[in-house]
Design a protein around this motif. Structure first.
Motif, short mmCIF file in Angstrom:
data_model
loop_
_atom_site.label_atom_id
_atom_site.label_comp_id
_atom_site.label_asym_id
_atom_site.label_seq_id
_atom_site.Cartn_x
_atom_site.Cartn_y
_atom_site.Cartn_z
N TYR A 179 0.19 9.19 2.46
CA TYR A 179 0.77 7.88 2.75
C TYR A 179 0.20 6.77 1.86
CZ TYR A 179 3.10 9.30 7.09
OH TYR A 179 3.93 9.89 8.01
N ASP A 180 -1.07 6.87 1.49
CA ASP A 180 -1.76 5.70 0.94
C ASP A 180 -2.29 5.83 -0.48
OD1 ASP A 180 -1.46 4.11 3.29
OD2 ASP A 180 -2.98 5.36 4.24
N TRP A 219 5.07 -1.20 9.03
CA TRP A 219 4.02 -0.39 8.40
C TRP A 219 2.73 -0.42 9.22
CZ3 TRP A 219 3.92 3.44 5.18
CH2 TRP A 219 2.75 3.80 4.53
N ARG A 250 -3.63 0.12 9.23
CA ARG A 250 -3.62 1.28 8.34
C ARG A 250 -4.74 1.15 7.30
NH1 ARG A 250 1.51 4.08 8.78
NH2 ARG A 250 0.78 5.30 7.04
N TYR A 269 9.64 6.26 5.36
CA TYR A 269 9.24 5.38 4.26
C TYR A 269 9.52 6.04 2.91
CZ TYR A 269 6.79 3.10 8.04
OH TYR A 269 6.49 2.48 9.23
N HIS A 323 8.67 6.12 -1.02
CA HIS A 323 7.54 5.82 -1.91
C HIS A 323 7.92 6.13 -3.35
CE1 HIS A 323 4.24 5.83 1.26
NE2 HIS A 323 5.29 6.26 1.93
#
Length: 197
Positions: free
Chosen positions: A125-126, A82, A86, A140, A142
């Motif tokens: 992504y976050d 990861w 980030r 990835y 999620h």
């Protein structure tokens, strides 16, 4: 059109199906209990969607091998690849998408600078998602925990963000939406992507 799910109450049949899939596998990690789940939720200002919430509390907090390929991550962990540089993951911020976003299909991408594109993609992504694991090569999985897609599983990689589990012909990844649908799809050994003629 996304199929509706009950993310507020754990259906006993769903939990039984998850137990059957995971408890037969020696690589399943023990559950973390409801106190640890509530502590995680309070720390992040969220309520995990069902049946995932009850699954990690009562069945298993991960799996050393599949799903995905490199294993189902324990709650709050990120894959080794990861990266430590980030941005902070903001689980309480709503996940920004409701439909697939394929970066390469974006006509505007060519006119955006790398920084502008990264600024648009970073929340994908976050924000509002929990990492379930990786299939390697930056792929990835999620679980969406906040926003309109709460309870759905998405694949986010270098090509874009795609929801798992919509009607055939409508999605690149047809199947039953949600955590149980995603796990069952994997347990049946099926391909993630739509079959091509």
């Amino acid at each position: 059109m996304m199929i509706g799910m009950n993310t507020e109450a754990c259906d006993p049949a769903e939990l039984a199906a998850l137990r059957e899939i995971f408890l037969s596998r020696p690589e399943a990690l023990p559950p973390i209990g409801s106190v640890a789940v509530r502590s995680f939720e309070e720390e992040h200002g969220i309520l995990l969607p069902e049946p995932y919430r009850t699954f990690v509390a009562e069945v298993s907090d991960g799996l050393r091998a599949g799903p995905p390929y490199y294993g189902l991550l324990p709650l709050a962990q990120t894959p080794e690849d990861w990266g430590s540089d980030r941005p902070e993951r903001l689980l309480a911020e709503p996940f920004p998408l409701t439909t697939a976003w394929l970066w390469e299909a974006e006509d505007d991408e060519a006119t955006l600078s790398d920084q502008e594109f990264e600024d648009l993609a970073a929340p994908v992504y976050d924000h509002g998602s929990l990492l379930l694991g990786t299939d390697g090569c930056g792929m990835y999985w999620h679980l969406i925990v906040t926003g309109p897609q709460r309870g759905h599983v998405w694949l986010i990689d270098e090509n874009g963000a795609i929801p798992f589990g919509t009607r055939p012909g409508v999605s690149l990844m047809p199947g039953t939406p949600g955590f149980l649908g995603w796990v069952t799809h994997w347990a049946q050994g099926r391909s993630w992507f739509a079959d091509t003629p």
